[in-house]
Write a protein that holds these residues in place. Structure first.
Motif, PDB file in Angstrom:
ATOM      1  N   ARG A  80       0.840  -1.208   0.000  1.00 17.60           N
ATOM      2  CA  ARG A  80       0.000   0.000   0.000  1.00 17.60           C
ATOM      3  C   ARG A  80       0.868   1.249   0.000  1.00 17.60           C
ATOM      4  N   MET A  81       1.938   1.230   0.775  1.00 15.66           N
ATOM      5  CA  MET A  81       2.834   2.382   0.821  1.00 15.66           C
ATOM      6  C   MET A  81       3.569   2.576  -0.501  1.00 15.66           C
ATOM      7  N   ALA A  82       3.821   1.470  -1.220  1.00 15.27           N
ATOM      8  CA  ALA A  82       4.479   1.582  -2.525  1.00 15.27           C
ATOM      9  C   ALA A  82       3.574   2.305  -3.510  1.00 15.27           C
ATOM     10  N   VAL A  83       2.276   2.028  -3.430  1.00 16.41           N
ATOM     11  CA  VAL A  83       1.306   2.715  -4.286  1.00 16.41           C
ATOM     12  C   VAL A  83       1.261   4.201  -3.926  1.00 16.41           C
ATOM     13  N   LYS A  84       1.174   4.467  -2.657  1.00 16.90           N
ATOM     14  CA  LYS A  84       1.084   5.850  -2.193  1.00 16.90           C
ATOM     15  C   LYS A  84       2.325   6.647  -2.589  1.00 16.90           C
ATOM     16  N   LYS A  85       3.503   6.035  -2.431  1.00 12.92           N
ATOM     17  CA  LYS A  85       4.749   6.719  -2.781  1.00 12.92           C
ATOM     18  C   LYS A  85       4.825   6.988  -4.275  1.00 12.92           C
ATOM     19  N   ALA A  86       4.337   6.034  -5.080  1.00 13.13           N
ATOM     20  CA  ALA A  86       4.368   6.208  -6.537  1.00 13.13           C
ATOM     21  C   ALA A  86       3.543   7.430  -6.954  1.00 13.13           C
ATOM     22  N   VAL A  87       2.377   7.595  -6.362  1.00 13.41           N
ATOM     23  CA  VAL A  87       1.532   8.755  -6.682  1.00 13.41           C
ATOM     24  C   VAL A  87       2.209  10.039  -6.212  1.00 13.41           C
ATOM     25  N   GLN A  88       2.764  10.005  -5.013  1.00 10.56           N
ATOM     26  CA  GLN A  88       3.423  11.191  -4.468  1.00 10.56           C
ATOM     27  C   GLN A  88       4.617  11.621  -5.313  1.00 10.56           C
ATOM     28  N   CYS A  89       5.236  10.674  -6.008  1.00 10.07           N
ATOM     29  CA  CYS A  89       6.386  10.980  -6.863  1.00 10.07           C
ATOM     30  C   CYS A  89       5.974  11.286  -8.294  1.00 10.07           C
ATOM     31  N   GLY A  90       4.672  11.183  -8.582  1.00 15.66           N
ATOM     32  CA  GLY A  90       4.191  11.480  -9.927  1.00 15.66           C
ATOM     33  C   GLY A  90       4.213  10.295 -10.868  1.00 15.66           C
ATOM     34  N   ASN A  91       4.515   9.111 -10.357  1.00 16.11           N
ATOM     35  CA  ASN A  91       4.545   7.903 -11.183  1.00 16.11           C
ATOM     36  C   ASN A  91       3.167   7.231 -11.172  1.00 16.11           C
ATOM     37  N   VAL A  92       2.213   7.867 -11.800  1.00 15.71           N
ATOM     38  CA  VAL A  92       0.820   7.426 -11.679  1.00 15.71           C
ATOM     39  C   VAL A  92       0.578   6.103 -12.401  1.00 15.71           C
ATOM     40  N   ASP A  94       2.609   3.659 -12.794  1.00 11.08           N
ATOM     41  CA  ASP A  94       3.142   2.623 -11.917  1.00 11.08           C
ATOM     42  C   ASP A  94       2.190   2.366 -10.757  1.00 11.08           C
ATOM     43  N   ALA A  95       1.621   3.442 -10.217  1.00  9.89           N
ATOM     44  CA  ALA A  95       0.680   3.313  -9.098  1.00  9.89           C
ATOM     45  C   ALA A  95      -0.556   2.523  -9.513  1.00  9.89           C
ATOM     46  N   ILE A  96      -1.076   2.807 -10.705  1.00 13.36           N
ATOM     47  CA  ILE A  96      -2.263   2.095 -11.190  1.00 13.36           C
ATOM     48  C   ILE A  96      -1.969   0.601 -11.357  1.00 13.36           C
ATOM     49  N   GLU A  97      -0.792   0.282 -11.890  1.00 10.29           N
ATOM     50  CA  GLU A  97      -0.403  -1.116 -12.045  1.00 10.29           C
ATOM     51  C   GLU A  97      -0.321  -1.815 -10.689  1.00 10.29           C
ATOM     52  N   LYS A  98       0.238  -1.121  -9.713  1.00 12.91           N
ATOM     53  CA  LYS A  98       0.380  -1.702  -8.380  1.00 12.91           C
ATOM     54  C   LYS A  98      -0.987  -1.909  -7.730  1.00 12.91           C
ATOM     55  N   VAL A  99      -1.901  -0.963  -7.917  1.00 18.62           N
ATOM     56  CA  VAL A  99      -3.250  -1.116  -7.364  1.00 18.62           C
ATOM     57  C   VAL A  99      -3.937  -2.330  -7.988  1.00 18.62           C
ATOM     58  N   ASN A 100      -3.817  -2.473  -9.282  1.00 22.87           N
ATOM     59  CA  ASN A 100      -4.437  -3.609  -9.970  1.00 22.87           C
ATOM     60  C   ASN A 100      -3.812  -4.933  -9.552  1.00 22.87           C
ATOM     61  N   ASP A 101      -2.524  -4.909  -9.239  1.00 29.87           N
ATOM     62  CA  ASP A 101      -1.880  -6.128  -8.738  1.00 29.87           C
ATOM     63  C   ASP A 101      -2.423  -6.496  -7.361  1.00 29.87           C
ATOM     64  N   LEU A 102      -2.706  -5.481  -6.557  1.00 28.67           N
ATOM     65  CA  LEU A 102      -3.254  -5.728  -5.229  1.00 28.67           C
ATOM     66  C   LEU A 102      -4.683  -6.254  -5.311  1.00 28.67           C
ATOM     67  N   ASN A 103      -5.503  -5.526  -6.063  1.00 27.06           N
ATOM     68  CA  ASN A 103      -6.918  -5.886  -6.179  1.00 27.06           C
ATOM     69  C   ASN A 103      -7.539  -5.104  -7.334  1.00 27.06           C
ATOM     70  N   PRO A 104      -7.775  -5.738  -8.471  1.00 25.55           N
ATOM     71  CA  PRO A 104      -8.334  -5.043  -9.642  1.00 25.55           C
ATOM     72  C   PRO A 104      -9.699  -4.414  -9.383  1.00 25.55           C
ATOM     73  N   GLU A 105     -10.420  -4.949  -8.408  1.00 25.48           N
ATOM     74  CA  GLU A 105     -11.758  -4.434  -8.140  1.00 25.48           C
ATOM     75  C   GLU A 105     -11.736  -3.034  -7.541  1.00 25.48           C
ATOM     76  N   ILE A 106     -10.606  -2.632  -6.968  1.00 32.49           N
ATOM     77  CA  ILE A 106     -10.531  -1.311  -6.334  1.00 32.49           C
ATOM     78  C   ILE A 106     -10.866  -0.217  -7.335  1.00 32.49           C
ATOM     79  N   LEU A 107     -10.238  -0.278  -8.503  1.00 26.73           N
ATOM     80  CA  LEU A 107     -10.483   0.743  -9.528  1.00 26.73           C
ATOM     81  C   LEU A 107     -11.736   0.433 -10.342  1.00 26.73           C
ATOM     82  N   ASP A 108     -12.033  -0.854 -10.514  1.00 21.98           N
ATOM     83  CA  ASP A 108     -13.231  -1.239 -11.283  1.00 21.98           C
ATOM     84  C   ASP A 108     -14.507  -0.760 -10.613  1.00 21.98           C
TER      85      ASP A 108
END
Length: 241
Positions: A80-92, A94-108
Motif C-alpha cells: 500500500r505504501m508503494a502505491v502511495k509513494k508512486a503517486v506522491q512521486c508522480g509515477n501514476v 506505476d501506481a495504477i499497475e500496483k493497485v491492480n496487482d493488489l486488487n483489480p476491483e478497487i479501480l473497477d
C-alpha cells in the motif's frame, strides 16, 4: 481517551452548578485522571491502528513484538505504501499497475478514484511540458468519462486550462501542479486500498485528539483547570487564576 471523558464529565458538573466558573486544582484533576481506568490492550490497539493506517511498517512490527498485539500482515502495508509513494512521486501509471496487482476491483468499482488517478496522469504530462501527449490523453482517456459525469467534465476542464498559461503562477488553477494535489490523490488511493482490506481508512488517534481539543474549548468557558495545550508532550498546565 481518559482526559476527554474527564472533560465531558466536568462539563456536566459545571452545568449543574450554574454559570460560575469553577477552579479545579492540579491535585483534583490528577485524581480524576487516576480514577479513570483504561485497558492497556485498548491503548495498544489505538497505537497499532495509527501505525498500520499511516503505513509505518517497521514501527508497527516492532510495536507488535513489544506489545504483544495481534499479528499484522506487513506485506499489505508495504504494498500500500508503494502505491502511495508512486503517486506522491508522480509515477501514476506505476501506481495504477500496483493497485491492480493488489486488487483489480478497487479501480473497477470506484470510477471517481480511477478518474482522479487519470487526471493526475494528465497533470504530470502537463508538468513535464508534454503538451501534445497531454491533449491526446485528455481526449482519449478523460473526455469520454467527462461526458458521462458532469463533475468529471468540470475537473477535466480545470486541468486542461493549465495548458492555456505559459506562466502557471498566474493561472487560476495553478494549485493543481502543487505537490499538495499529488498528496490529495495519494491519500484517496490509500483510503480505497484500506477499505478494500477491511481496514478503517482513517486512523482513530487524530479524531480523538480533535475531540479532546473540542472538549477543552467547551470547558474553558466554565472552569479553570490543568489543560493540555501542547499535544505532543501532553503536559498539564497549571490552571489560570
Amino acid at each position: 481517551m481518559s482526559l476527554f471523558w474527564i472533560v465531558i464529565r466536568q462539563l456536566a458538573e459545571s452545568d449543574a452548578m450554574g454559570t460560575s466558573k469553577k477552579v479545579i486544582t492540579r491535585e483534583e484533576w490528577e485524581k480524576k485522571l487516576n480514577d479513570v481506568k483504561i485497558r492497556k490492550e485498548d491503548m495498544n490497539k489505538l497505537v497499532m491502528n495509527f501505525l498500520v493506517t499511516e503505513g509505518y511498517v517497521d514501527a508497527a512490527e516492532k510495536f507488535r513484538m513489544e506489545s504483544g498485539t495481534e499479528h499484522i500482515d506487513l506485506a499489505t502495508i508495504t504494498d500500500r505504501m508503494a502505491v502511495k509513494k508512486a503517486v506522491q512521486c508522480g509515477n501514476v501509471e506505476d501506481a495504477i499497475e500496483k493497485v491492480n496487482d493488489l486488487n483489480p476491483e478497487i479501480l473497477d468499482t470506484n470510477p471517481q478514484l480511477f478518474f482522479h488517478l487519470q487526471q493526475q496522469r494528465l497533470i504530470e504530462l502537463i508538468r513535464n511540458g508534454k503538451v501534445e501527449e497531454a491533449l491526446e490523453f485528455a481526449q482519449e482517456e478523460l473526455a469520454p468519462r467527462g461526458e458521462e459525469n458532469q463533475s468529471f467534465l468540470e475537473e477535466l476542464e480545470r486541468t486542461v486550462a493549465l495548458l492555456a498559461f505559459e506562466d502557471v503562477t498566474n493561472c487560476p488553477v495553478g494549485e493543481l501542479l502543487d505537490i499538495s494535489q499529488r498528496l490529495k490523490t495519494a491519500s484517496e488511493v490509500n483510503a480505497a486500498i484500506l477499505t478494500s482490506q477491511s481496514h478503517e481508512k482513517d486512523p482513530k488517534l487524530p479524531s480523538l485528539l480533535k475531540m479532546l481539543i473540542w472538549a477543552q474549548n467547551q470547558l474553558d468557558e466554565k472552569a479553570a483547570y490543568p489543560r493540555i495545550s501542547n499535544l505532543s508532550t501532553a503536559m498539564l498546565e497549571d490552571p489560570a487564576a
